[in-house]
Design a protein around this motif. Sequence first.
Motif, PDB file in Angstrom:
ATOM      1  N   THR A  23       0.846  -1.198   0.000  1.00  0.00           N
ATOM      2  CA  THR A  23       0.000   0.000   0.000  1.00  0.00           C
ATOM      3  C   THR A  23       0.879   1.245   0.000  1.00  0.00           C
ATOM      4  OG1 THR A  23      -0.132   0.224   2.404  1.00  0.00           O
ATOM      5  CG2 THR A  23      -1.814  -1.154   1.349  1.00  0.00           C
ATOM      6  N   LEU A  42      -0.820  -0.245  -4.084  1.00  0.00           N
ATOM      7  CA  LEU A  42      -2.264  -0.191  -3.826  1.00  0.00           C
ATOM      8  C   LEU A  42      -2.589   1.026  -2.973  1.00  0.00           C
ATOM      9  CD1 LEU A  42      -5.137  -1.455  -3.778  1.00  0.00           C
ATOM     10  CD2 LEU A  42      -4.447  -2.640  -1.681  1.00  0.00           C
ATOM     11  N   GLY A  44      -4.954   1.788  -0.972  1.00  0.00           N
ATOM     12  CA  GLY A  44      -6.049   1.092  -0.303  1.00  0.00           C
ATOM     13  C   GLY A  44      -6.928   2.053   0.475  1.00  0.00           C
ATOM     14  N   ASP A  45      -8.175   1.616   0.685  1.00  0.00           N
ATOM     15  CA  ASP A  45      -9.022   2.414   1.581  1.00  0.00           C
ATOM     16  C   ASP A  45      -8.570   2.213   3.028  1.00  0.00           C
ATOM     17  OD1 ASP A  45      -9.936  -0.160   1.859  1.00  0.00           O
ATOM     18  OD2 ASP A  45     -12.029   0.293   1.411  1.00  0.00           O
ATOM     19  N   SER A  46      -7.544   1.351   3.214  1.00  0.00           N
ATOM     20  CA  SER A  46      -6.876   1.264   4.521  1.00  0.00           C
ATOM     21  C   SER A  46      -6.220   2.597   4.859  1.00  0.00           C
ATOM     22  CB  SER A  46      -5.838   0.134   4.524  1.00  0.00           C
ATOM     23  OG  SER A  46      -4.900   0.309   3.481  1.00  0.00           O
ATOM     24  N   ASP A  84      -8.419   1.662  -4.501  1.00  0.00           N
ATOM     25  CA  ASP A  84      -9.627   1.046  -3.954  1.00  0.00           C
ATOM     26  C   ASP A  84     -10.859   1.887  -4.261  1.00  0.00           C
ATOM     27  OD1 ASP A  84      -9.693  -1.412  -2.637  1.00  0.00           O
ATOM     28  OD2 ASP A  84      -8.637  -0.628  -0.881  1.00  0.00           O
ATOM     29  N   LYS A 114      -9.799  -1.508  -7.384  1.00  0.00           N
ATOM     30  CA  LYS A 114     -10.098  -2.738  -6.624  1.00  0.00           C
ATOM     31  C   LYS A 114     -11.441  -2.540  -5.935  1.00  0.00           C
ATOM     32  CE  LYS A 114      -7.832  -3.907  -2.657  1.00  0.00           C
ATOM     33  NZ  LYS A 114      -8.944  -3.902  -1.682  1.00  0.00           N
ATOM     34  N   HIS A 138     -11.521  -8.692  -4.418  1.00  0.00           N
ATOM     35  CA  HIS A 138     -11.079  -8.804  -3.018  1.00  0.00           C
ATOM     36  C   HIS A 138     -12.094  -9.684  -2.286  1.00  0.00           C
ATOM     37  CE1 HIS A 138      -9.322  -6.370   0.652  1.00  0.00           C
ATOM     38  NE2 HIS A 138      -9.528  -7.634   0.961  1.00  0.00           N
TER      39      HIS A 138
HETATM   40  O1  KIV Z   1      -7.085  -1.254   1.696  1.00  0.00           O
HETATM   41  C1  KIV Z   1      -6.144  -2.076   1.722  1.00  0.00           C
HETATM   42  O2  KIV Z   1      -5.020  -1.775   2.159  1.00  0.00           O
HETATM   43  C2  KIV Z   1      -6.401  -3.411   1.231  1.00  0.00           C
HETATM   44  C3  KIV Z   1      -5.342  -4.437   1.447  1.00  0.00           C
HETATM   45  C4  KIV Z   1      -5.376  -4.896   2.856  1.00  0.00           C
HETATM   46  C5  KIV Z   1      -5.455  -5.550   0.495  1.00  0.00           C
HETATM   47  O3  KIV Z   1      -7.428  -3.657   0.708  1.00  0.00           O
END
Ligand code: KIV
Length: 264
Positions: A23, A42, A44-46, A84, A114, A138
């Motif tokens: 990420t 990525l 990510g929405d994380s 994401d 994603k 996912h």
């Molecule tokens: O948002 C994110 O970081 C993720 C990963 C955990 C795959 O979706």
Amino acid sequence: MARFTIADLAAWKKAGKKWPMLTSYDAVTASVFDEAGIPVLLVGDSAGNNFLGEENTIPVTVDELIPLARAVVRGSKNALVVADLPFGSYEVNPEQALQTGIRFLKEAKAHAVKLEGGVRVTEQIKTLVKHGVPVMGHLGMTPQSVNAFGGFKVQGRNESGDEILADALALQEAGCFAIVLELVPAQLADRITAALKIPTIGIGAGIACDAQVLVWTDLMGLTEKPPRFAKAYKNLRTEMIDGVRSWMAEVENGVFPGEAQTFH
Ligand code: KIV
């Protein structure tokens, strides 16, 4: 060197070559990870819990994520950048998903998106792919559904594993170029990886996956309470606290700035 593409990932699946995805939420870390050779970044929405101070990924919005994705694209030269689609930005219908996907490609210049879910989102995936938006799936412990799961729990133990395998096959059929498998038993990830022509990307899903993904703050030891599936390769939290304290002490003791940082 040109950027990595989804065609490279397909070739690596055929060749049995394993690869990492990491990420990133900003241009600085994107440039570092890109220089290190990470082929897929990525957004990510994380970012919700790792960057924006939210409890989880659910409150993250498209308007919050697009500037982060744009920064990651700007900061990297070689990586394929996947963004994401946040919770609430694609579930309603395929048109909503397409509109959000187009925003990420046009405004952030991301190379792919994603989204989370199995059979229930296959119409969204087909529409995105049909209009030129590559999609990563996912499955497993999908964080946007944490309230429905009742917490971050391993998914797919026993017969529910067959359902996740069926979802994975449906995502492949719908046109996904890869699928993240999160928090599922290693044996199930192995079955899914063997059954698919597209790569699986594991996070808490064992060693058999074609690729692995981690949240960068977990990888670098910045997260206070990292999940069990993460491994810290550096202890950046301690390093940063040490660095900040050293500077603080020099400021307080009248040592910084020294001659080297001073203009005459
Ligand atoms: O948002 C994110 O970081 C993720 C990963 C955990 C795959 O979706």
